[in-house]
Design a protein around this motif. Structure first.
Motif, PDB file in Angstrom:
ATOM      1  N   GLY A  95      46.653 -65.916 -31.266  1.00 31.39           N
ATOM      2  CA  GLY A  95      46.530 -67.367 -31.228  1.00 31.39           C
ATOM      3  C   GLY A  95      47.109 -68.005 -29.982  1.00 31.39           C
ATOM      4  N   GLN A  96      47.548 -67.207 -29.030  1.00 33.49           N
ATOM      5  CA  GLN A  96      48.192 -67.724 -27.831  1.00 33.49           C
ATOM      6  C   GLN A  96      47.221 -67.955 -26.667  1.00 33.49           C
ATOM      7  OE1 GLN A  96      51.662 -68.439 -27.496  1.00 33.49           O
ATOM      8  NE2 GLN A  96      51.472 -68.305 -29.720  1.00 33.49           N
ATOM      9  N   PHE A  97      46.186 -67.122 -26.578  1.00 33.01           N
ATOM     10  CA  PHE A  97      45.293 -67.196 -25.426  1.00 33.01           C
ATOM     11  C   PHE A  97      43.923 -67.700 -25.837  1.00 33.01           C
ATOM     12  CE2 PHE A  97      48.430 -63.951 -24.390  1.00 33.01           C
ATOM     13  CZ  PHE A  97      48.904 -64.454 -23.187  1.00 33.01           C
ATOM     14  N   ILE A  98      43.382 -68.600 -25.048  1.00 35.00           N
ATOM     15  CA  ILE A  98      42.063 -69.172 -25.323  1.00 35.00           C
ATOM     16  C   ILE A  98      41.006 -68.201 -24.827  1.00 35.00           C
ATOM     17  CG2 ILE A  98      40.489 -71.056 -24.764  1.00 35.00           C
ATOM     18  CD1 ILE A  98      43.019 -72.822 -24.461  1.00 35.00           C
ATOM     19  N   THR A  99      40.099 -67.822 -25.718  1.00 38.49           N
ATOM     20  CA  THR A  99      39.017 -66.916 -25.334  1.00 38.49           C
ATOM     21  C   THR A  99      37.684 -67.648 -25.194  1.00 38.49           C
ATOM     22  OG1 THR A  99      38.605 -66.337 -27.645  1.00 38.49           O
ATOM     23  CG2 THR A  99      40.122 -64.931 -26.412  1.00 38.49           C
ATOM     24  N   SER A 100      37.586 -68.856 -25.754  1.00 35.33           N
ATOM     25  CA  SER A 100      36.335 -69.611 -25.667  1.00 35.33           C
ATOM     26  C   SER A 100      36.599 -71.081 -25.980  1.00 35.33           C
ATOM     27  CB  SER A 100      35.317 -69.048 -26.666  1.00 35.33           C
ATOM     28  OG  SER A 100      34.149 -69.821 -26.687  1.00 35.33           O
ATOM     29  N   ILE A 101      35.978 -71.962 -25.198  1.00 31.55           N
ATOM     30  CA  ILE A 101      35.993 -73.399 -25.482  1.00 31.55           C
ATOM     31  C   ILE A 101      34.549 -73.876 -25.440  1.00 31.55           C
ATOM     32  CG2 ILE A 101      36.781 -75.695 -24.811  1.00 31.55           C
ATOM     33  CD1 ILE A 101      39.144 -74.428 -23.412  1.00 31.55           C
ATOM     34  N   GLU A 102      34.163 -74.618 -26.468  1.00 35.57           N
ATOM     35  CA  GLU A 102      32.802 -75.153 -26.560  1.00 35.57           C
ATOM     36  C   GLU A 102      31.762 -74.055 -26.337  1.00 35.57           C
ATOM     37  OE1 GLU A 102      32.063 -78.694 -27.407  1.00 35.57           O
ATOM     38  OE2 GLU A 102      34.054 -78.148 -28.110  1.00 35.57           O
ATOM     39  N   ARG A 103      32.031 -72.886 -26.910  1.00 30.71           N
ATOM     40  CA  ARG A 103      31.141 -71.719 -26.904  1.00 30.71           C
ATOM     41  C   ARG A 103      30.922 -71.116 -25.504  1.00 30.71           C
ATOM     42  NH1 ARG A 103      29.630 -74.961 -31.080  1.00 30.71           N
ATOM     43  NH2 ARG A 103      29.406 -73.953 -33.084  1.00 30.71           N
ATOM     44  N   VAL A 104      31.856 -71.370 -24.593  1.00 33.17           N
ATOM     45  CA  VAL A 104      31.831 -70.728 -23.275  1.00 33.17           C
ATOM     46  C   VAL A 104      32.965 -69.704 -23.278  1.00 33.17           C
ATOM     47  CG1 VAL A 104      32.032 -71.030 -20.789  1.00 33.17           C
ATOM     48  CG2 VAL A 104      30.923 -72.806 -22.173  1.00 33.17           C
ATOM     49  N   PRO A 105      32.620 -68.398 -23.372  1.00 33.48           N
ATOM     50  CA  PRO A 105      33.658 -67.374 -23.488  1.00 33.48           C
ATOM     51  C   PRO A 105      34.242 -66.974 -22.133  1.00 33.48           C
ATOM     52  CG  PRO A 105      31.501 -66.358 -23.620  1.00 33.48           C
ATOM     53  CD  PRO A 105      31.273 -67.849 -23.528  1.00 33.48           C
ATOM     54  N   ALA A 106      35.531 -66.624 -22.158  1.00 31.48           N
ATOM     55  CA  ALA A 106      36.171 -66.064 -20.965  1.00 31.48           C
ATOM     56  C   ALA A 106      35.595 -64.662 -20.742  1.00 31.48           C
ATOM     57  CB  ALA A 106      37.673 -65.996 -21.164  1.00 31.48           C
ATOM     58  N   GLU A 107      35.416 -64.272 -19.495  1.00 38.37           N
ATOM     59  CA  GLU A 107      34.835 -62.974 -19.158  1.00 38.37           C
ATOM     60  C   GLU A 107      35.810 -62.205 -18.276  1.00 38.37           C
ATOM     61  OE1 GLU A 107      31.963 -61.778 -20.281  1.00 38.37           O
ATOM     62  OE2 GLU A 107      31.331 -63.614 -21.293  1.00 38.37           O
ATOM     63  N   GLU A 108      36.513 -61.253 -18.880  1.00 42.49           N
ATOM     64  CA  GLU A 108      37.516 -60.497 -18.131  1.00 42.49           C
ATOM     65  C   GLU A 108      36.880 -59.665 -17.025  1.00 42.49           C
ATOM     66  OE1 GLU A 108      40.970 -57.250 -19.006  1.00 42.49           O
ATOM     67  OE2 GLU A 108      40.520 -58.722 -20.558  1.00 42.49           O
ATOM     68  N   ASP A 109      35.698 -59.077 -17.287  1.00 41.14           N
ATOM     69  CA  ASP A 109      35.055 -58.257 -16.258  1.00 41.14           C
ATOM     70  C   ASP A 109      34.612 -59.084 -15.055  1.00 41.14           C
ATOM     71  OD1 ASP A 109      33.176 -59.428 -17.984  1.00 41.14           O
ATOM     72  OD2 ASP A 109      31.661 -57.907 -17.546  1.00 41.14           O
ATOM     73  N   GLU A 110      34.351 -60.382 -15.265  1.00 40.37           N
ATOM     74  CA  GLU A 110      34.000 -61.280 -14.153  1.00 40.37           C
ATOM     75  C   GLU A 110      35.232 -61.966 -13.579  1.00 40.37           C
ATOM     76  OE1 GLU A 110      30.949 -64.086 -15.121  1.00 40.37           O
ATOM     77  OE2 GLU A 110      29.745 -62.590 -16.150  1.00 40.37           O
TER      78      GLU A 110
END
Length: 146
Positions: A95-110
């Motif tokens: 619950g500490q890190f945001i992985t997506s806001i408004e259905r835009v996911p974070a991309e670690e490989d990018e």
């Protein structure tokens, strides 16, 4: 022939009356009422009320805006809580890190993630720990973190 004409004319009168009554209801709800006074919590000329914060969601160094909300908060409100109450947000398991806001996911490989600033400065803590102050302007931007 006169009966048909009379019935047709009556039908048009009834339709006209119904249409007129429907248009009058719109004015009573206040949607076009110029006599209404503004809500004291609404912002004027883009300024925030005393008890509001503005959260802006964007991509690629604010080149594309996704959402923006002016949100009323209580003293001591935590940014992550306010964000989750007002936007579609996913976080990691802790619950500490945001992985997506408004259905835009974070991309670690990018090497792209959700980064945020408060009042134009990068925050020293995460959103789950950041205590908002009234009048804060928060900007979440999905961009490369390198």
């Amino acid at each position: 022939m006169n009966k048909w004409f009379l019935r047709l004319a009556s039908l048009f009168v009834v339709i006209g009356l119904l249409a007129g009554c429907g248009a009058g209801e719109e004015d009573q709800t206040g949607s076009n009422n110029s006599n209404m006074q503004p809500d004291t919590n609404e912002s004027v000329d883009g300024e925030l009320s005393e008890d509001e914060v503005r959260i802006t969601i964007s991509k690629d160094n604010q080149s594309e805006y996704i959402a923006e909300e002016e949100i009323e908060i209580e003293e001591g409100a935590i940014l992550m809580d306010v964000l989750q109450e007002n936007f579609y947000v996913k976080t990691g398991e802790d619950g500490q890190f945001i992985t997506s806001i408004e259905r835009v996911p974070a991309e670690e490989d990018e090497k792209k993630a959700w980064l945020f600033e408060v009042n134009g400065e990068t925050a020293n803590v995460g959103a789950a720990e950041y205590e908002l102050s009234q009048g804060d302007e928060v900007s979440f931007d999905y961009r490369a973190w390198e």
